[in-house]
Design an enzyme around this catalytic site. Sequence first.
Site, PDB file in Angstrom:
ATOM      1  N   CYS A 186      -0.598  -8.281  -2.557  1.00  0.00           N
ATOM      2  CA  CYS A 186      -0.931  -9.715  -2.463  1.00  0.00           C
ATOM      3  C   CYS A 186      -1.101 -10.349  -3.843  1.00  0.00           C
ATOM      4  O   CYS A 186      -0.490 -11.387  -4.151  1.00  0.00           O
ATOM      5  CB  CYS A 186      -2.190  -9.900  -1.628  1.00  0.00           C
ATOM      6  N   GLY A 240       0.803  -1.229   0.000  1.00  0.00           N
ATOM      7  CA  GLY A 240       0.000   0.000   0.000  1.00  0.00           C
ATOM      8  C   GLY A 240       0.830   1.270   0.000  1.00  0.00           C
ATOM      9  O   GLY A 240       0.298   2.370  -0.188  1.00  0.00           O
TER      10      GLY A 240
HETATM   11  P1  NAD Z   1      -4.957  -2.868   8.609  1.00  0.00           P
HETATM   12  O1  NAD Z   1      -5.750  -1.621   8.603  1.00  0.00           O
HETATM   13  O2  NAD Z   1      -5.630  -4.176   8.833  1.00  0.00           O
HETATM   14  O3  NAD Z   1      -3.788  -2.750   9.700  1.00  0.00           O
HETATM   15  C1  NAD Z   1      -2.997  -1.612   9.871  1.00  0.00           C
HETATM   16  C2  NAD Z   1      -2.677  -1.478  11.352  1.00  0.00           C
HETATM   17  O4  NAD Z   1      -1.729  -0.397  11.525  1.00  0.00           O
HETATM   18  C3  NAD Z   1      -3.902  -1.133  12.205  1.00  0.00           C
HETATM   19  O5  NAD Z   1      -3.972  -2.029  13.294  1.00  0.00           O
HETATM   20  C4  NAD Z   1      -3.626   0.304  12.655  1.00  0.00           C
HETATM   21  O6  NAD Z   1      -4.180   0.584  13.937  1.00  0.00           O
HETATM   22  C5  NAD Z   1      -2.122   0.343  12.671  1.00  0.00           C
HETATM   23  N1  NAD Z   1      -1.521   1.693  12.598  1.00  0.00           N
HETATM   24  C6  NAD Z   1      -2.094   2.852  12.155  1.00  0.00           C
HETATM   25  N2  NAD Z   1      -1.197   3.864  12.239  1.00  0.00           N
HETATM   26  C7  NAD Z   1      -0.044   3.327  12.729  1.00  0.00           C
HETATM   27  C8  NAD Z   1       1.233   3.879  13.053  1.00  0.00           C
HETATM   28  N3  NAD Z   1       1.504   5.180  12.879  1.00  0.00           N
HETATM   29  N4  NAD Z   1       2.203   3.043  13.542  1.00  0.00           N
HETATM   30  C9  NAD Z   1       1.945   1.732  13.723  1.00  0.00           C
HETATM   31  N5  NAD Z   1       0.740   1.171  13.446  1.00  0.00           N
HETATM   32  C10 NAD Z   1      -0.233   1.956  12.952  1.00  0.00           C
HETATM   33  O7  NAD Z   1      -4.145  -2.879   7.225  1.00  0.00           O
HETATM   34  P2  NAD Z   1      -3.615  -4.143   6.424  1.00  0.00           P
HETATM   35  O8  NAD Z   1      -4.715  -4.696   5.578  1.00  0.00           O
HETATM   36  O9  NAD Z   1      -2.869  -5.041   7.336  1.00  0.00           O
HETATM   37  O10 NAD Z   1      -2.613  -3.435   5.406  1.00  0.00           O
HETATM   38  C11 NAD Z   1      -1.302  -3.051   5.801  1.00  0.00           C
HETATM   39  C12 NAD Z   1      -0.441  -2.919   4.566  1.00  0.00           C
HETATM   40  O11 NAD Z   1      -0.374  -4.195   3.909  1.00  0.00           O
HETATM   41  C13 NAD Z   1      -0.967  -1.951   3.502  1.00  0.00           C
HETATM   42  O12 NAD Z   1       0.143  -1.370   2.842  1.00  0.00           O
HETATM   43  C14 NAD Z   1      -1.722  -2.864   2.539  1.00  0.00           C
HETATM   44  O13 NAD Z   1      -1.834  -2.320   1.244  1.00  0.00           O
HETATM   45  C15 NAD Z   1      -0.828  -4.083   2.555  1.00  0.00           C
HETATM   46  N6  NAD Z   1      -1.476  -5.353   2.163  1.00  0.00           N
HETATM   47  C16 NAD Z   1      -2.730  -5.691   2.620  1.00  0.00           C
HETATM   48  C17 NAD Z   1      -3.297  -6.906   2.248  1.00  0.00           C
HETATM   49  C18 NAD Z   1      -4.653  -7.334   2.721  1.00  0.00           C
HETATM   50  O14 NAD Z   1      -5.227  -8.273   2.150  1.00  0.00           O
HETATM   51  N7  NAD Z   1      -5.230  -6.750   3.736  1.00  0.00           N
HETATM   52  C19 NAD Z   1      -2.570  -7.776   1.427  1.00  0.00           C
HETATM   53  C20 NAD Z   1      -1.269  -7.427   1.013  1.00  0.00           C
HETATM   54  C21 NAD Z   1      -0.741  -6.206   1.391  1.00  0.00           C
END
Ligand code: NAD
Length: 338
Positions: free
Chosen positions: A144, A114
Amino acid sequence: MDKIKVGVSGYGVIGLRLATGVELQEDMELVGISDVAPTLAIRGLVESGRPYNFYNAMPENEEKLKEAGVKISGTLEDLVKKCDVILDASPGGIGAENKKLYERLNTKAIFQGGEKDEVAEAFFHGYANYSKGVDKDYLKLTSCNTTGLIRAVDCLDKAVGVDRVALTIIRRVADPGDYHRGLTNALQMDRAPNHQAVDLMSIMPHIDATGLLVHTPVTHGHIITVLASTKKKINKEETIEILGKHPRIRTVKIDDGFLGNASLFRYARDMGKLRGDLYEIALWEDSIVNSGNDIMFAINIPQESVVIPENMDAVRAAMGIKSGAEATSLTNKYLGMK
Ligand code: NAD
């Protein structure tokens, strides 16, 4: 040899799986995790009794965290100081903010799909361009879909050469448990070309890639159809032979009950996999057909867990392990892949 000290920043869908992934690597130590609030994932962690050290990335939320029973080991800065590498899985864009801290404390970091590409020195995939990540301070993982797609295309490319791919991503719109996309019942077209094809070309510039993307109101995995123009024509059996050998690809059949994305999700749960996570993509044998000299097939992408192996590879690359074969096989062994 000392274990690589790893911290996870952002304990959401990806972060909590990265923490599990790091725990399973015998050459790594999970120093702790960091988040900003007592989210459902953090509350679940507290109730599960798992002994992760929690570091608070938002000091003004300290009282709320304590009220939720979270034992605080320090700030995000304290965590970063103790680590060799941070796996940053905060929401897209926040990683770039956190990077200022990582740079100030001279700590390596791996960012997720992201974030903008500029956040890192290299856009990384454990199999397709491992050497680009060696000794780098900042790497960005592919998304992903792109991670799973590149596994399959790189595997074919190494076996018979690939000139061109055209793909359609049938994309799950949210993760299980998400509410932020609403209660929908529609498909939505994205503008072509999809970013996954563009990203594939950035990692594998010798392949001409393009494709479409359709958002679907489901949560249990994406499906990608791939039409690959290979340098040497291959048939269905040869495709199964080539892709089926890859440690991060499993082959499945409709007759065995693998009717679609939800079957794989259910199968993983029935096997007792933690959170129903599969690290492998799945190739439907029944989907493989020739179109002229080209080969076409469909793969399943378990979006919540598929990027975990390549993140582990990225930690080893950033820490200077030169051999991609050694790094990926360690990841495969510790995550229990074939
Ligand atoms: P998510 O929203 O589930 O989790 C993000 C977490 O980070 C939350 O718990 C939030 O409270 C926390 N957070 C917010 N600000 C923060 C800070 N300043 N410091 C530390 N933590 C903080 O998001 P996600 O789905 O896990 O996505 C995370 C990354 O992974 C993104 O870049 C996304 O594009 C990528 N991604 C997601 C998926 C998916 O299927 N969900 C798959 C591959 C990649």
